[in-house]
Design a protein around this motif. Structure first.
Motif, PDB file in Angstrom:
ATOM      1  N   PHE A  46      36.603  33.503  76.800  1.00 49.13           N
ATOM      2  CA  PHE A  46      35.566  34.268  77.367  1.00 49.13           C
ATOM      3  C   PHE A  46      35.618  35.477  77.210  1.00 49.13           C
ATOM      4  CE2 PHE A  46      35.276  30.164  79.559  1.00 49.13           C
ATOM      5  CZ  PHE A  46      33.920  29.820  79.632  1.00 49.13           C
ATOM      6  N   SER A  48      34.914  39.806  77.822  1.00 53.74           N
ATOM      7  CA  SER A  48      34.805  40.803  78.827  1.00 53.74           C
ATOM      8  C   SER A  48      33.512  40.598  79.882  1.00 53.74           C
ATOM      9  CB  SER A  48      35.358  42.355  78.628  1.00 53.74           C
ATOM     10  OG  SER A  48      34.060  42.645  77.527  1.00 53.74           O
ATOM     11  N   ASP A  50      32.054  37.872  80.235  1.00 52.25           N
ATOM     12  CA  ASP A  50      32.000  36.555  80.632  1.00 52.25           C
ATOM     13  C   ASP A  50      31.126  35.663  79.769  1.00 52.25           C
ATOM     14  OD1 ASP A  50      33.959  36.357  82.623  1.00 52.25           O
ATOM     15  OD2 ASP A  50      32.299  37.346  84.106  1.00 52.25           O
TER      16      ASP A  50
END
Length: 104
Positions: A46, A48, A50
């Motif tokens: 994932f 930064s 998400d």
């Protein structure tokens, strides 16, 4: 940024990350659902934001591997089933390959 080993059932298959795989492999939806139901797991990276930036599915196979040259003898073999990253100037691909080599 986080690399996690997750059950398929916990991975968001609707993430835009999978769009190109869906375009290239019609059967991937059924495959993903089968893996979800069987409890299989995959490595997911994932970014930064998400959002998914990498995916690696590994599986152990036993027997002779005769669909490559040279053949692999009877035994246990680690197979990279599905591997995709969003390349963006980092060493993300290298990180996944190192993870697969330590999984044996």
């Amino acid at each position: 940024m986080d690399l996690q080993y997750l059950p398929f059932s916990k991975i968001n298959f609707d993430d835009v990350f999978f769009d190109s795989l869906k375009e290239d492999y019609r059967e991937i939806g059924a495959w993903f659902e089968k893996k979800s139901k069987s409890g299989d797991r995959a490595y997911v990276f994932f970014g930064s934001d998400d959002e998914i930036d990498g995916f690696l599915y590994l599986k152990m196979e036993s027997g002779t591997v005769d669909d490559i040259s040279p053949l692999l003898p009877n035994g246990s073999h680690l197979k990279i089933g599905t591997f995709k990253i969003n390349a963006h100037g980092t060493k993300l691909g290298e990180r996944f390959i190192k993870k697969s080599s330590t999984t044996c």
